[in-house]
Design a protein around this motif. Structure first.
Motif, PDB file in Angstrom:
ATOM      1  N   ILE A  38      -5.325 -50.100 -51.721  1.00  0.00           N
ATOM      2  CA  ILE A  38      -5.965 -51.163 -52.469  1.00  0.00           C
ATOM      3  C   ILE A  38      -7.072 -50.533 -53.305  1.00  0.00           C
ATOM      4  N   THR A  39      -7.289 -51.045 -54.498  1.00  0.00           N
ATOM      5  CA  THR A  39      -8.334 -50.508 -55.353  1.00  0.00           C
ATOM      6  C   THR A  39      -9.553 -51.415 -55.294  1.00  0.00           C
ATOM      7  N   VAL A  40     -10.681 -50.835 -54.919  1.00  0.00           N
ATOM      8  CA  VAL A  40     -11.947 -51.565 -54.804  1.00  0.00           C
ATOM      9  C   VAL A  40     -12.966 -50.879 -55.716  1.00  0.00           C
ATOM     10  N   ASP A  41     -13.474 -51.597 -56.677  1.00  0.00           N
ATOM     11  CA  ASP A  41     -14.454 -51.034 -57.619  1.00  0.00           C
ATOM     12  C   ASP A  41     -13.959 -49.727 -58.228  1.00  0.00           C
ATOM     13  N   GLY A  42     -12.666 -49.687 -58.537  1.00  0.00           N
ATOM     14  CA  GLY A  42     -12.089 -48.512 -59.183  1.00  0.00           C
ATOM     15  C   GLY A  42     -11.721 -47.384 -58.249  1.00  0.00           C
ATOM     16  N   VAL A  43     -11.918 -47.547 -56.944  1.00  0.00           N
ATOM     17  CA  VAL A  43     -11.609 -46.498 -55.970  1.00  0.00           C
ATOM     18  C   VAL A  43     -10.398 -46.913 -55.138  1.00  0.00           C
ATOM     19  N   ARG A  44      -9.401 -46.064 -55.071  1.00  0.00           N
ATOM     20  CA  ARG A  44      -8.181 -46.352 -54.321  1.00  0.00           C
ATOM     21  C   ARG A  44      -8.403 -46.024 -52.846  1.00  0.00           C
ATOM     22  N   LEU A  45      -8.387 -47.056 -52.012  1.00  0.00           N
ATOM     23  CA  LEU A  45      -8.632 -46.900 -50.581  1.00  0.00           C
ATOM     24  C   LEU A  45      -7.339 -47.059 -49.792  1.00  0.00           C
ATOM     25  N   HIS A  81      -6.500 -59.381 -31.885  1.00  0.00           N
ATOM     26  CA  HIS A  81      -7.474 -59.223 -32.952  1.00  0.00           C
ATOM     27  C   HIS A  81      -6.776 -58.714 -34.211  1.00  0.00           C
ATOM     28  N   ARG A  82      -7.342 -59.025 -35.340  1.00  0.00           N
ATOM     29  CA  ARG A  82      -6.883 -58.444 -36.592  1.00  0.00           C
ATOM     30  C   ARG A  82      -7.689 -57.155 -36.803  1.00  0.00           C
ATOM     31  N   ILE A  83      -7.003 -56.022 -36.778  1.00  0.00           N
ATOM     32  CA  ILE A  83      -7.664 -54.724 -36.806  1.00  0.00           C
ATOM     33  C   ILE A  83      -7.444 -54.064 -38.170  1.00  0.00           C
ATOM     34  N   ILE A  84      -8.531 -53.810 -38.873  1.00  0.00           N
ATOM     35  CA  ILE A  84      -8.464 -53.141 -40.172  1.00  0.00           C
ATOM     36  C   ILE A  84      -9.097 -51.764 -40.031  1.00  0.00           C
ATOM     37  N   LEU A  85      -8.308 -50.735 -40.251  1.00  0.00           N
ATOM     38  CA  LEU A  85      -8.798 -49.360 -40.270  1.00  0.00           C
ATOM     39  C   LEU A  85      -8.807 -48.886 -41.718  1.00  0.00           C
ATOM     40  N   VAL A  86      -9.820 -48.139 -42.100  1.00  0.00           N
ATOM     41  CA  VAL A  86      -9.908 -47.683 -43.486  1.00  0.00           C
ATOM     42  C   VAL A  86     -10.318 -46.216 -43.527  1.00  0.00           C
ATOM     43  N   ASP A  87      -9.671 -45.464 -44.399  1.00  0.00           N
ATOM     44  CA  ASP A  87     -10.126 -44.112 -44.703  1.00  0.00           C
ATOM     45  C   ASP A  87     -11.305 -44.218 -45.662  1.00  0.00           C
ATOM     46  N   ARG A  88     -12.435 -43.639 -45.283  1.00  0.00           N
ATOM     47  CA  ARG A  88     -13.578 -43.656 -46.185  1.00  0.00           C
ATOM     48  C   ARG A  88     -13.260 -42.879 -47.466  1.00  0.00           C
ATOM     49  N   PRO A  89     -13.990 -43.112 -48.543  1.00  0.00           N
ATOM     50  CA  PRO A  89     -13.699 -42.421 -49.813  1.00  0.00           C
ATOM     51  C   PRO A  89     -13.641 -40.905 -49.656  1.00  0.00           C
ATOM     52  N   GLY A  90     -12.561 -40.310 -50.154  1.00  0.00           N
ATOM     53  CA  GLY A  90     -12.371 -38.872 -50.082  1.00  0.00           C
ATOM     54  C   GLY A  90     -11.773 -38.390 -48.782  1.00  0.00           C
ATOM     55  N   SER A  91     -11.722 -39.228 -47.767  1.00  0.00           N
ATOM     56  CA  SER A  91     -11.195 -38.866 -46.454  1.00  0.00           C
ATOM     57  C   SER A  91      -9.790 -39.420 -46.290  1.00  0.00           C
ATOM     58  N   GLY A  92      -9.013 -38.796 -45.400  1.00  0.00           N
ATOM     59  CA  GLY A  92      -7.661 -39.286 -45.163  1.00  0.00           C
ATOM     60  C   GLY A  92      -6.892 -39.338 -46.464  1.00  0.00           C
ATOM     61  N   TYR A  93      -6.440 -40.534 -46.817  1.00  0.00           N
ATOM     62  CA  TYR A  93      -5.670 -40.702 -48.050  1.00  0.00           C
ATOM     63  C   TYR A  93      -6.378 -41.592 -49.067  1.00  0.00           C
ATOM     64  N   SER A  94      -7.660 -41.826 -48.874  1.00  0.00           N
ATOM     65  CA  SER A  94      -8.439 -42.559 -49.874  1.00  0.00           C
ATOM     66  C   SER A  94      -8.939 -41.599 -50.946  1.00  0.00           C
ATOM     67  N   ALA A  95      -9.027 -42.098 -52.172  1.00  0.00           N
ATOM     68  CA  ALA A  95      -9.544 -41.289 -53.275  1.00  0.00           C
ATOM     69  C   ALA A  95     -11.046 -41.103 -53.129  1.00  0.00           C
ATOM     70  N   ALA A  96     -11.557 -40.029 -53.694  1.00  0.00           N
ATOM     71  CA  ALA A  96     -12.997 -39.819 -53.718  1.00  0.00           C
ATOM     72  C   ALA A  96     -13.645 -40.853 -54.642  1.00  0.00           C
ATOM     73  N   ALA A  97     -14.877 -41.210 -54.314  1.00  0.00           N
ATOM     74  CA  ALA A  97     -15.638 -42.170 -55.117  1.00  0.00           C
ATOM     75  C   ALA A  97     -16.638 -41.417 -55.985  1.00  0.00           C
TER      76      ALA A  97
END
Length: 309
Positions: A38-45, A81-97
């Protein structure tokens, strides 16, 4: 003679860069992306969204990624529970911010919460993810129902834990040079010593590099992000800690007594003594209790869902 030396140096750098790229692709085949984008504020997470019920958003720590939670913890909560895990920017498969500042990362998490339509979820932060969760609660209190912080970074500190000294590079240009040349081969040569240091005094699981995503930090981009994140803690933590009296949501902290990365006394007891809204719990274990004590951690998290403000 000098032109030959220059040519040899260029060839060596090119060979290191090529090796790093090839190794990164191999690591990604062993621990591929397993979520959505998903893209948030121009950053692909990169994130996962599983289950139904009260929402819990989990933010991983320095040099980590979402598999740190999915290794053993998330499955213990997803049934109700609804569990949302996210790679922080630049980590895992999220783009750097554009910025690795703690407040900037918190702003992206706030945007993710909005984009997924979450109503004031419980936010779980591990290690550096704890500092980002605190920043989220301070700058975006309407997005957060409460904080459950596991082994969190909460205070400024001058020293860098030995496990992270290899990424402690002050110059942005030098960070990039190291990341794209020697970081990956040196990381591969060191074997599991990094994981051993992060898990100490508990043993690191043999499959943490793949199932837990530990090997992903060996990629050049992830090394660069981790080094940049570490630099951001030096510039951001003092100002963040000075604002804890503004916290308006319940905050619970869980620490392993034998944590060798972040001192429970400095990062747990200090904030608990200074801020009445903070509740501190200590259990046996080291820094990676989401992996080594998932049952206890899951039970503790369940106790935080719906805790009164």
């Amino acid at each position: 003679m000098i032109p030959a030396l220059i040519a040899g140096a260029i060839a060596s750098v090119a060979a290191l860069a090529l090796f790093s790229r090839v190794a990164a692709r191999r690591i990604e085949r062993q621990a591929p992306a397993d979520g959505h984008f998903i893209t948030v504020d121009g950053v692909r997470l990169h994130y996962t969204d599983r289950g139904h019920g009260p929402a819990i958003v989990m933010i991983h720590g320095l040099g980590g990624q979402m598999r740190n939670f999915s290794y053993a913890l998330a499955d213990r909560l997803v049934a109700d529970h609804r569990i949302i895990l996210v790679d922080r920017p630049g980590s895992g498969y999220s783009a750097a911010a554009p910025s690795a500042a703690i407040l900037a990362q918190a702003r992206l998490i706030a945007g993710l919460i909005d984009a997924l339509g979450l109503d004031r979820p419980l936010v779980v932060g591990h290690s550096l993810g704890g500092a980002i969760a605190l920043a989220l609660a301070l700058d975006h209190p309407d997005k957060v129902g409460g904080l459950a912080l596991i082994s969190p970074l909460t205070q400024p500190q001058d020293s860098v834990p030995p496990a992270f000294r290899a990424i402690d590079i002050g110059s942005p240009a030098l960070r990039r040079a190291v990341a794209w040349t020697i970081a990956t081969p040196l990381g591969i040569l060191s074997g599991d010593r990094g994981a051993v240091a992060v898990f100490a005094p508990e043993p690191a699981p043999a499959d943490f590099g793949t199932k837990g995503g530990g090997a992903l930090v060996l990629r050049p981009g992830a090394f660069l992000a981790a080094s940049t994140d570490l630099a951001a803690t030096r510039t951001d933590m003092a100002a963040l800690a000075a604002r804890y009296h503004e916290l308006s949501v319940p905050v619970a902290i869980l620490y392993g007594r034998e944590d060798a990365i972040l001192d429970p006394g400095l990062h747990g007891a200090t904030i608990a003594a200074d801020v009445p809204r903070v509740d501190l719990t200590l259990i046996p274990g080291g820094h990676m209790i989401p992996v080594t004590a998932p049952g206890q951690v899951a039970s503790w998290i369940r106790g935080r869902v719906g805790a009164p403000a």
